[in-house]
Each structure stands twice: as structure tokens, then as C-alpha cells.
Write a protein that holds these residues in place. Structure first.
Motif, mmCIF file in Angstrom:
data_model
loop_
_atom_site.group_PDB
_atom_site.id
_atom_site.type_symbol
_atom_site.label_atom_id
_atom_site.label_comp_id
_atom_site.label_asym_id
_atom_site.label_seq_id
_atom_site.Cartn_x
_atom_site.Cartn_y
_atom_site.Cartn_z
ATOM 1 N N SER A 46 -40.275 43.692 -46.312
ATOM 2 C CA SER A 46 -41.671 43.657 -46.780
ATOM 3 C C SER A 46 -41.856 44.574 -47.990
ATOM 4 O O SER A 46 -42.629 44.275 -48.902
ATOM 5 N N GLN A 47 -41.112 45.692 -48.014
ATOM 6 C CA GLN A 47 -41.189 46.581 -49.190
ATOM 7 C C GLN A 47 -40.635 45.880 -50.430
ATOM 8 O O GLN A 47 -41.207 45.974 -51.510
ATOM 9 N N ALA A 48 -39.514 45.176 -50.240
ATOM 10 C CA ALA A 48 -38.912 44.459 -51.368
ATOM 11 C C ALA A 48 -39.854 43.353 -51.844
ATOM 12 O O ALA A 48 -40.034 43.148 -53.051
ATOM 13 N N TRP A 49 -40.473 42.666 -50.900
ATOM 14 C CA TRP A 49 -41.430 41.594 -51.238
ATOM 15 C C TRP A 49 -42.611 42.172 -52.030
ATOM 16 O O TRP A 49 -43.054 41.609 -53.029
ATOM 17 N N LEU A 50 -43.070 43.315 -51.579
ATOM 18 C CA LEU A 50 -44.205 43.970 -52.251
ATOM 19 C C LEU A 50 -43.842 44.321 -53.696
ATOM 20 O O LEU A 50 -44.613 44.052 -54.624
ATOM 21 N N LYS A 51 -42.679 44.904 -53.871
ATOM 22 C CA LYS A 51 -42.294 45.360 -55.220
ATOM 23 C C LYS A 51 -42.038 44.176 -56.150
ATOM 24 O O LYS A 51 -42.380 44.228 -57.333
ATOM 25 N N ALA B 126 -42.754 37.044 -71.357
ATOM 26 C CA ALA B 126 -42.384 36.476 -72.657
ATOM 27 C C ALA B 126 -41.489 35.241 -72.513
ATOM 28 O O ALA B 126 -41.615 34.289 -73.265
ATOM 29 N N VAL B 127 -40.551 35.273 -71.542
ATOM 30 C CA VAL B 127 -39.699 34.111 -71.323
ATOM 31 C C VAL B 127 -40.376 33.227 -70.279
ATOM 32 O O VAL B 127 -40.490 33.622 -69.126
ATOM 33 N N PRO B 128 -40.889 32.074 -70.655
ATOM 34 C CA PRO B 128 -41.639 31.275 -69.695
ATOM 35 C C PRO B 128 -40.713 30.707 -68.616
ATOM 36 O O PRO B 128 -39.668 30.140 -68.934
ATOM 37 N N PRO B 129 -41.088 30.902 -67.345
ATOM 38 C CA PRO B 129 -40.261 30.356 -66.283
ATOM 39 C C PRO B 129 -40.493 28.850 -66.170
ATOM 40 O O PRO B 129 -41.424 28.317 -66.775
ATOM 41 N N SER B 130 -39.648 28.215 -65.398
ATOM 42 C CA SER B 130 -39.860 26.791 -65.169
ATOM 43 C C SER B 130 -41.144 26.611 -64.375
ATOM 44 O O SER B 130 -41.679 27.567 -63.789
ATOM 45 N N ALA B 131 -41.619 25.365 -64.321
ATOM 46 C CA ALA B 131 -42.892 25.117 -63.653
ATOM 47 C C ALA B 131 -42.821 25.538 -62.178
ATOM 48 O O ALA B 131 -43.750 26.163 -61.655
ATOM 49 N N GLU B 132 -41.691 25.230 -61.546
ATOM 50 C CA GLU B 132 -41.561 25.568 -60.124
ATOM 51 C C GLU B 132 -41.521 27.080 -59.921
ATOM 52 O O GLU B 132 -42.171 27.626 -59.031
ATOM 53 N N GLU B 133 -40.787 27.751 -60.800
ATOM 54 C CA GLU B 133 -40.711 29.226 -60.702
ATOM 55 C C GLU B 133 -42.084 29.851 -60.940
ATOM 56 O O GLU B 133 -42.460 30.819 -60.283
ATOM 57 N N ALA B 134 -42.815 29.292 -61.889
ATOM 58 C CA ALA B 134 -44.139 29.842 -62.204
ATOM 59 C C ALA B 134 -45.071 29.708 -61.002
ATOM 60 O O ALA B 134 -45.827 30.638 -60.689
ATOM 61 N N VAL B 135 -44.973 28.572 -60.327
ATOM 62 C CA VAL B 135 -45.819 28.367 -59.147
ATOM 63 C C VAL B 135 -45.450 29.373 -58.064
ATOM 64 O O VAL B 135 -46.320 29.999 -57.438
ATOM 65 N N LEU B 136 -44.157 29.542 -57.867
ATOM 66 C CA LEU B 136 -43.701 30.482 -56.829
ATOM 67 C C LEU B 136 -44.131 31.914 -57.172
ATOM 68 O O LEU B 136 -44.577 32.661 -56.302
ATOM 69 N N ARG B 138 -46.674 32.851 -59.007
ATOM 70 C CA ARG B 138 -48.132 32.979 -58.815
ATOM 71 C C ARG B 138 -48.477 33.129 -57.340
ATOM 72 O O ARG B 138 -49.303 33.954 -56.968
ATOM 73 N N GLN B 139 -47.795 32.298 -56.515
ATOM 74 C CA GLN B 139 -48.087 32.376 -55.077
ATOM 75 C C GLN B 139 -47.716 33.748 -54.522
ATOM 76 O O GLN B 139 -48.445 34.319 -53.717
ATOM 77 N N ARG B 140 -46.577 34.245 -54.986
ATOM 78 C CA ARG B 140 -46.127 35.535 -54.456
ATOM 79 C C ARG B 140 -47.089 36.648 -54.882
ATOM 80 O O ARG B 140 -47.461 37.497 -54.079
ATOM 81 N N VAL B 144 -49.204 39.040 -52.405
ATOM 82 C CA VAL B 144 -49.058 40.502 -52.453
ATOM 83 C C VAL B 144 -50.416 41.160 -52.663
ATOM 84 O O VAL B 144 -50.742 42.169 -52.027
ATOM 85 N N HIS B 145 -51.220 40.547 -53.512
ATOM 86 C CA HIS B 145 -52.549 41.120 -53.722
ATOM 87 C C HIS B 145 -53.407 41.007 -52.473
ATOM 88 O O HIS B 145 -54.199 41.900 -52.176
ATOM 89 N N GLN B 146 -53.235 39.915 -51.745
ATOM 90 C CA GLN B 146 -53.978 39.812 -50.478
ATOM 91 C C GLN B 146 -53.532 40.918 -49.523
ATOM 92 O O GLN B 146 -54.346 41.500 -48.806
ATOM 93 N N ALA B 147 -52.229 41.177 -49.520
ATOM 94 C CA ALA B 147 -51.716 42.250 -48.651
ATOM 95 C C ALA B 147 -52.303 43.595 -49.083
ATOM 96 O O ALA B 147 -52.756 44.386 -48.239
ATOM 97 N N LEU B 148 -52.320 43.861 -50.378
ATOM 98 C CA LEU B 148 -52.860 45.137 -50.867
ATOM 99 C C LEU B 148 -54.363 45.239 -50.603
ATOM 100 O O LEU B 148 -54.883 46.324 -50.364
ATOM 101 N N ASP B 149 -55.032 44.083 -50.634
ATOM 102 C CA ASP B 149 -56.484 44.096 -50.399
ATOM 103 C C ASP B 149 -56.835 44.465 -48.954
ATOM 104 O O ASP B 149 -57.978 44.804 -48.663
ATOM 105 N N THR B 150 -55.855 44.365 -48.048
ATOM 106 C CA THR B 150 -56.138 44.737 -46.657
ATOM 107 C C THR B 150 -56.157 46.262 -46.483
ATOM 108 O O THR B 150 -56.561 46.752 -45.434
#
Lengths: 196, 210
Positions: A46-51, B126-136, B138-140, B144-150
Motif C-alpha cells: 500500500s505504501q508503494a501504491w501510494l507513492k 512530457a512523454v505522453p503515455p499510451s491511451a491505456e497507460e494514461a487511463v490506468l 488517471r485511475q491510480r 490515491v487521492h480518495q485514500a488521502l481524502d480519508t
């Protein structure tokens, strides 16, 4: 260390935040406990995922825009210099203020000074009947004592009919003042306009 | 860890060689103090990634992070005389950034769900990722922001500075004005909560919502 103690320490152990001795004890427990090892693995993941998921989305263009905006503002508003002795000056002023305040609290404020008195040329030693010894044009001055902070109403009671009156005769020697205490009859009480 | 912090690495190298450890940004600070306004741009070049990064991680919003970074640099400029030579400039800068972010977070109130990652902006790497990578990606970021928001604001700031910005516990404590033992407690609690968020995420059925 048992599992419960180790599990409570894992969130610090995972980033090597434990003191050395505690870290060694946790490591020793982990070598023998697969369940706690698994818990540590989950925390590390989870730490790696966070970073990995918090790489800021600001490219060079966005950073350049920030620089331009900040530089434009600071060029229009020059920096105010803090002189090196300014904190010392402020500290000295604060100390002086505290000292003055403490001194004023410790000592009551003195009564206001009386207006300059007219010169007194002669001194008559008063006779045994002081009320009769005060003719209208007497060179002696009838002085009222300034109210003392300890007994602020004393001066008022001086003038009340039937109460004790205090008569002060100031000589031309400022160190010599003759004080009479007497009870004044209401008829003899001078009106306030007649008082010098 | 810190991005583009070659200067920090140099300082650590100097310390390991037994030389007195001077902050590598001190020379730039002295130039600004002597009236060289343009030197502030050099200071920004050396630190802007960190300031933008910490603001974005604490606030979770791209526009707010830009505002926070701008305000942080203006405060740094105005109060540069209060920075004491010999101290870590980074720690002093993070202290200001954390204060600015906490002020903005208080004004904003509870953090809304981040939409940064859904924005089609020109501020991707600066180096644009592929469409699939970009989606992944963004999701990640969104997760992570949802986790930090908790996390409560204090725990979030401590976690961001300690684990994502790479400051030591003592530096985080100085930056946030609390004792190191408080920081240890806050980061331990925050790490546990983030891990619990990940566990819930993994248990969630695909396409479902928690």
C-alpha cells in the motif's frame, strides 16, 4: 514481542521509523511469524501504491507559468527588508513597556500638582483660637490637603458641618506648614466661592 | 522521494565528508537578499517541483495546488530575511508550504472528490503515455487521492511530508510545529488507514462502488 505488539509497530517499521532496538525485535519476530510477515507485505504494497500514484501532474509548461506569475508579482512589490537589529529593538521596547507597567501598578499615581501658590510674605504663629485668627485679608493661606489615595473622602468630610475641619497654614518656608484640626460650626462654614 | 533535488544530495555528500553542511541554496538566498530580484527565479527553478508536489498531494486539486504554490513563493520572497543561514532551506520552505496548504484546505472545507485526473489538460508528463497507460495512471491517481481524502488534515500533511516528500521525522515535526513523537503517531495512523483503504479496494467487486 508477541503478534499484537508487532502488528502495532508495523506501520512504523515499514518505513524504518522505529528506534534501532525495537526494529531489531520486530525483525526477529517477523522471521518466525508468517502471519506478521504477510501483514508487513500488505503494508509495504500500500505504501508503494501510494507513492506511485502521487506523481504531480505539473509539466514544464505549468511550472513556467507559475514562475512568470510569481516573478510578475514580486517585481511590482519590492521586498521589505528586515533590519538585523530590528528584533533586538522590539525586544528592548517590550521589556521597557513591561517595566513601566509594573512600576505604575506597584506605585499609585501621585495626585495632580496644585497650581502655583501666591508668595507668602509673613508668618503669624496662630493663637489658641484658630477660627478667630483667620481674617479675610490674612496673609496666611488656608490650604486644603489634597485627597490621599488611602482616604479619598477625608477632604470632603473636612467641610461637612459638624465634622472635623483641617486648616493648613503654609509659611513661606516650604518645609514649614502649620496644621490645625477644629470642628467648625455650620454658620461659620465659608461658601465654596469664598475659598481661596 | 524528492524530485530534482541534486542540491540535497550534494549537501549530504558534504556532510559525509566532514565538511560543514551549508544549504546549497544559501548562495541564491544571499543574492536575493542583496537585492538581486531575478535570482528568485533561480530559487524557484530549484524548488518549484517540490512546492507544487507537496501542494497537490496535500490539497488534491490542481488549481488549488497552483494557487498554494504561488502563495508559498510569495511568502518565501517576503520573509526571506527570517530564514536563518545554516538551517535547511528545504525544511523552512516546506514549513511555509504546509501552512499555506492548511490555510487553503481550511477555507475550502472538506475535500471534494478529485476530478484532476479526469481533466484533459496539457499538464501531463512530457512523454505522453499510451491511451491505456494514461487511463490506468488517471485511475491510480484518483484512487490515491480518495485514500488521502480519508485522512484528517494533520495526518495527511504528516504522511505527505514524511513518505512522499521524503523529509525526516524531525524535519516534518519542525515544518508542522509539533513534536516528533506526534509525527510518528500521525504517520503510523495514516499508513494503517491507507492500507485499510487498499484492502477495501481489493475486496470490492469489479465495477462496484464502496
Amino acid at each position: 514481542m508477541n503478534c499484537s505488539q508487532v502488528l502495532s509497530q508495523l506501520p512504523l517499521h515499514v518505513e524504518s521509523d522505529l528506534p534501532e532496538a525495537e526494529g531489531r525485535a520486530v525483525t526477529a519476530h517477523l522471521e518466525a511469524c508468517p502471519a506478521c510477515r504477510e501483514a508487513l507485505k500488505r503494508l509495504a504494497a500500500s505504501q508503494a501504491w501510494l507513492k506511485a500514484g502521487t506523481e504531480p501532474p505539473f509539466d514544464a509548461q505549468a511550472r513556467a507559468a507559475l514562475r512568470r506569475a510569481v516573478m510578475a508579482q514580486i517585481r511590482t512589490s519590492p521586498r521589505r527588508r528586515v533590519l538585523p537589529w530590528r528584533p533586538l529593538l522590539l525586544a528592548a521596547a517590550s521589556v521597557a513597556l513591561v517595566v513601566v507597567t509594573a512600576t505604575r501598578r506597584g506605585h499609585p499615581v501621585p495626585p495632580p500638582r496644585e497650581a502655583p501658590r501666591p508668595p507668602v510674605t509673613t508668618v503669624d504663629v496662630p493663637g489658641p483660637a484658630p477660627t478667630e485668627a483667620l481674617p479675610q485679608e490674612s496673609p496666611l493661606r488656608l490650604a486644603r490637603r489634597a485627597p490621599s489615595p488611602e482616604a479619598p473622602d477625608e477632604a470632603l468630610t473636612d467641610l461637612l458641618p459638624g465634622g472635623p475641619s483641617r486648616i493648613e497654614l503654609q509659611t513661606d518656608n516650604p518645609n514649614v506648614r502649620i496644621i490645625w484640626l477644629a470642628r467648625v460650626a455650620p454658620d461659620d462654614q465659608p461658601s465654596p466661592q469664598e475659598q481661596p | 522521494m524528492l524530485d530534482g533535488v541534486d542540491s540535497l544530495a550534494m549537501a549530504e555528500e558534504g556532510a559525509s565528508l566532514g565538511r560543514p553542511q551549508a544549504d546549497p541554496l544559501e548562495a541564491t538566498v544571499l543574492r536575493i537578499r542583496s537585492g538581486e530580484v531575478d535570482a528568485f527565479e533561480d530559487l524557484m527553478l530549484a524548488t518549484e517541483k517540490q512546492v507544487l508536489g507537496v501542494a497537490w498531494r496535500i490539497l488534491g486539486d490542481q488549481d488549488l495546488a497552483r494557487d498554494a504554490a504561488q502563495e508559498t513563493f510569495l511568502r518565501i520572497y517576503r520573509s526571506l530575511d527570517t530564514y536563518r543561514l545554516g538551517e535547511s532551506f528545504q525544511a523552512w520552505m516546506y514549513r511555509i508550504a504546509a501552512n499555506v496548504c492548511c490555510d487553503l484546505a481550511r477555507k475550502r472545507g472538506p475535500a471534494p472528490v478529485s476530478t484532476d485526473t479526469l481533466e484533459a489538460s496539457g499538464s501531463e508528463p512530457a512523454v505522453p503515455p499510451s491511451a491505456e497507460e494514461a487511463v490506468l495512471l488517471r485511475q491510480r491517481r484518483d484512487l490515491v487521492h480518495q485514500a488521502l481524502d480519508t485522512l484528517p488534515p494533520a495526518e495527511r500533511a504528516a504522511l505527505v511530508l514524511r513518505d512522499l516528500e521524503g523529509l525526516s521525522t524531525e524535519e516534518v515535526a519542525r515544518a508542522l510545529g509539533v513534536r516528533p513523537v506526534t509525527i510518528r503517531s500521525q504517520v503510523a495512523s495514516a499508513r494503517t488507514k491507507v492500507q485499510a483503504f487498499c484492502s477495501r479496494l481489493l475486496r470490492r467487486p469489479a465495477g462496484g462502488r464502496s
